[in-house]
Enzyme design. Structure first.
Site, mmCIF file in Angstrom:
data_model
loop_
_atom_site.group_PDB
_atom_site.id
_atom_site.type_symbol
_atom_site.label_atom_id
_atom_site.label_comp_id
_atom_site.label_asym_id
_atom_site.label_seq_id
_atom_site.Cartn_x
_atom_site.Cartn_y
_atom_site.Cartn_z
ATOM 1 N N PHE A 140 0.802 -1.218 0.000
ATOM 2 C CA PHE A 140 0.000 0.000 0.000
ATOM 3 C C PHE A 140 0.840 1.277 0.000
ATOM 4 O O PHE A 140 0.335 2.337 -0.371
ATOM 5 C CB PHE A 140 -0.961 -0.009 1.191
ATOM 6 C CG PHE A 140 -2.096 -0.962 1.012
ATOM 7 C CD1 PHE A 140 -3.224 -0.606 0.276
ATOM 8 C CD2 PHE A 140 -2.032 -2.244 1.550
ATOM 9 C CE1 PHE A 140 -4.265 -1.496 0.096
ATOM 10 C CE2 PHE A 140 -3.081 -3.147 1.374
ATOM 11 C CZ PHE A 140 -4.202 -2.771 0.640
ATOM 12 N N GLU A 141 2.095 1.186 0.388
ATOM 13 C CA GLU A 141 2.941 2.377 0.378
ATOM 14 C C GLU A 141 3.513 2.663 -1.002
ATOM 15 O O GLU A 141 3.773 3.806 -1.356
ATOM 16 C CB GLU A 141 4.088 2.220 1.390
ATOM 17 C CG GLU A 141 3.648 2.206 2.843
ATOM 18 C CD GLU A 141 3.011 3.511 3.277
ATOM 19 O OE1 GLU A 141 3.436 4.582 2.794
ATOM 20 O OE2 GLU A 141 2.075 3.456 4.099
#
Length: 264
Positions: free
Chosen positions: A116-117
């Protein structure tokens, strides 16, 4: 030689002395602060013996904490020693919660956060203009000189850097969760991802943490509380919805690996 002998005798006398508890019901904790787990409770007037003392969280202006011979810590504010200074030897620097480190997140947690980063091998400017590299690492020095891995980063080294960046969130979660919050490594990992995303201050003041500290069922709490953390202002962000769902799925994945509470 004479001084050493006198100091040793004074140290032994300090440890042997007993002091009464001043508060009505005083919690003795696993470290020198109110975020640490409660290990024992003392009643008003009960005598306690001190093994050592050290600085810690301020309680009504008093920053000194007493380690009792029961192996736990109580604010000196609640102990009638007759002085605001040291009456026992100083605890070793590794004493208190520092010797009881937070569990390191498992690979599943690192992979979830990495997903998700997003990854950038070379240094770039984030939307706020801050130099950034890898999986969202905010650089503290020019050209990210503090990064111990060669840049451009490989994804493997990027995940190692990410694991390093996760340590403060792991530590704050360990400190804010009490002994009734019993988590396995996947449940813990879900919370690390959430705290990494939303920040420790928001996590600490949350209903989620309050419910866990009451001893409620972990997966029930996470399933009900994590979906509330999907907003930016008044808007629901699809990316946050996906992330919360992934965190819940990780928490529900069975494992026998224990995370919290930590036995010190």
């Amino acid at each position: 030689m004479k001084f050493t002998l006198v100091a040793a005798v004074a140290s032994c006398l300090a440890v042997a002395s007993a002091y009464p508890i001043k508060g009505d019901t005083v919690n003795c904790r696993s470290g020198p602060g109110t975020k640490y787990a409660v290990k024992k409770t003392y009643k008003k007037g009960q005598d306690v013996k001190l093994s050592c003392q050290m600085p810690g969280e301020s309680v009504n202006g008093v920053t000194l904490w007493d380690k009792t011979t029961d192996g736990c810590y109580v604010s000196d504010y609640y102990v009638k020693t007759g002085t605001s200074g040291y009456v026992a030897p100083k605890c070793p620097s590794s004493g208190g919660g520092s010797s009881c480190s937070a569990p390191r997140s498992n690979a599943a947690t690192v992979n979830l956060i990495a997903e998700f980063e997003g990854f950038r091998a070379s240094v770039y400017k984030d939307p706020s203009g801050n130099p950034t590299v890898g999986y969202g690492h905010l650089c503290t020095k020019s050209n990210c000189a503090e990064v111990k891995y060669p840049i451009p980063l490989s994804k493997a080294n990027g995940k190692k850097l990410l694991a390093d960046d996760m340590k403060p969130k792991e530590k704050c979660l360990k400190n804010m969760l009490k002994s009734k919050a019993v988590l396995n490594m996947n449940q813990y990992g879900a919370l690390v991802s959430w705290a990494f995303n939303m920040g420790c201050a928001a996590a600490e003041s949350s209903t989620l943490v309050k419910r866990l500290n009451k001893g409620e069922n972990v997966n029930k709490v996470l399933s009900e509380e994590l979906p509330k953390w999907v907003h930016a202002g008044d808007k629901v962000l699809p990316g946050l919805v996906r992330r919360r769902n992934a965190e819940i799925a990780l928490a529900k994945k069975k494992t026998t690996d224990k995370a919290l509470p930590v036995k010190c």
